[in-house]
Enzyme design. Sequence first.
Site, short mmCIF file in Angstrom:
data_model
loop_
_atom_site.label_atom_id
_atom_site.label_comp_id
_atom_site.label_asym_id
_atom_site.label_seq_id
_atom_site.Cartn_x
_atom_site.Cartn_y
_atom_site.Cartn_z
N HIS A 150 0.84 -1.22 0.00
CA HIS A 150 0.00 0.00 0.00
C HIS A 150 0.87 1.26 0.00
O HIS A 150 0.46 2.29 0.53
CB HIS A 150 -0.95 0.06 1.20
CG HIS A 150 -1.72 -1.21 1.43
ND1 HIS A 150 -2.95 -1.45 0.86
CD2 HIS A 150 -1.43 -2.32 2.15
CE1 HIS A 150 -3.38 -2.65 1.23
NE2 HIS A 150 -2.47 -3.20 2.01
N SER A 271 14.08 20.23 -18.15
CA SER A 271 12.93 21.05 -18.50
C SER A 271 13.39 22.21 -19.36
O SER A 271 14.52 22.67 -19.25
CB SER A 271 12.30 21.56 -17.21
OG SER A 271 11.58 22.73 -17.44
N LYS A 277 15.72 20.72 -13.18
CA LYS A 277 15.02 19.45 -13.36
C LYS A 277 15.88 18.32 -13.93
O LYS A 277 16.68 18.52 -14.82
CB LYS A 277 13.83 19.66 -14.29
CG LYS A 277 12.75 20.53 -13.69
CD LYS A 277 11.92 19.80 -12.68
CE LYS A 277 10.77 19.14 -13.39
NZ LYS A 277 9.99 18.35 -12.47
N GLU A 284 9.06 7.07 -17.72
CA GLU A 284 7.67 7.47 -17.99
C GLU A 284 7.22 6.93 -19.35
O GLU A 284 6.08 6.52 -19.54
CB GLU A 284 7.53 8.99 -17.94
CG GLU A 284 7.65 9.52 -16.52
CD GLU A 284 7.96 11.01 -16.45
OE1 GLU A 284 7.89 11.57 -15.36
OE2 GLU A 284 8.31 11.61 -17.49
#
Length: 487
Positions: A150, A271, A277, A284
Amino acid sequence: MYRSRLEGKLDENTLEFLSSISDDYEIALYDIVGSQAHTIMLFENEIITKQDAVKILSALEKIKKEKFSAKTDAEDIHEAIESIVIKKAGKDAGGKMHTARSRNDQVALDIRMKIRDDINTICFCLNETISTLLQLAEKHQNTIMPLYTHMQQAQVGLFSHFMLAYADALFRDLDRFYVAYGRTNESPLGAGPVGGTSIPIDRQSTAKMLGFKGLIENSIDATTSRDFVAEYLAHAAILMTNLSRLAEDFIIWSTSEFAFIELADKFTSTSSVMPQKKNPDILELIRGKTAQVIGYQLAVLSNLKGLPSGYNRDLQQTKVSIWPTSKIVISSLIVVNSLLKTMNVNEKKLRQAIDGGYSISLDIAEHLVRKGIPFRASHKIVGQLVQLASNSKKSLTRLSVTEVEKAITNKEISAKDLYKIIQITTPEMSLQTRKSQGSSGKHEQQRMIADRKRKVQAYMVGTTKRTNEVRQAFDGLEVKVKSLIKK
Ligand code: ARG
């Protein structure tokens, strides 16, 4: 070329709608090689003369080296190649190439050869990725980390255990592909349009020349069925789903909040506006491309479910799902492997995360069980300990004897003994004590690593053998073609 029964040509838009030529380049070479085997078989069984066979084979050899022009009236690669052969070899000889076969067995053959090669490539890539995971496991047998359920800290574990978990999931993927190879590696060539042929062909001989283990025997089944495609795509979708889980874990672990791992710069993006970044875009995209592969698998099943037996043109669309799936799976495995090899594992952060939580709780409870206290009572005591510690925002080891006493409601154990058990139940000691098969226990890591290393070796040997069998068949075919052309 085929429209003698029909009046007139297809108009440009209709041809474009109907044509699969832009999807067929992936199988062009297989189509040529398949046609060579078919031609040799026709000659060897005295169905066509040697002169005709030589003319056809020479034309096919030339096509191998040429680029296909994008501008063609052909509906697909099979028609395109046949029409070039006829142009080069002349109508009399070239016109005999398509004796005793159909585009229906031909396209099934090409797809099977393509998927067969892709399966071998995927098996090799899986072997590589699993080997890297095993190396990481070997290196991190002492790297303690929390395990989660969880997304909450659950038990104390080891980084090696985590890597072995991914390796085992990928082993199942490997096995799925490995077994599917056998069902793919059967030749449909010679099945004809659907019911076979009266011409005395030898299906076994073309199958052998093309490196197949045997035949997909029934001619209706051979031309109709695409369950091998559905199977391949299903295995791909499951594999990608496993990689997607790894990607999701790693995305979380590489946040500055977790900082369990740091990806190498060359596997991250930045970025356009925020200079600080370091984004895990590759991971992803593994997640994103997984969605696409699941879609391809769904597209094929939806296509097949409504079809009657025999070739139907709908089947042409199944190819559209195969090529990109192979590309995605192979490239995903390659990047994941490189990313694993170059990432940095922050052992300190992983260890610190344990100290900030209560993942040692079950180990304390099990220690009490070993002292003879029933598990339900142990669970209650440790639950109360955690509540006390958490209320005063400290770790279990910082609870005093008087505080510990409050957790014992039924005098199952003295406060002093409980206090001592809490002090000695360190993560290190827990992992020594963890004995069950497949657990995070220290000894289990060593055993599982050694076992998985042997396993990876066995798959590697098998995949290499299969690849060589196909290559040897193709080499043998080439020798036959060359010697016929030369004479
Ligand atoms: N382009 C077709 C395909 O990819 C080849 C088979 C065509 N056969 C036929 N009878 N129309 O599936």
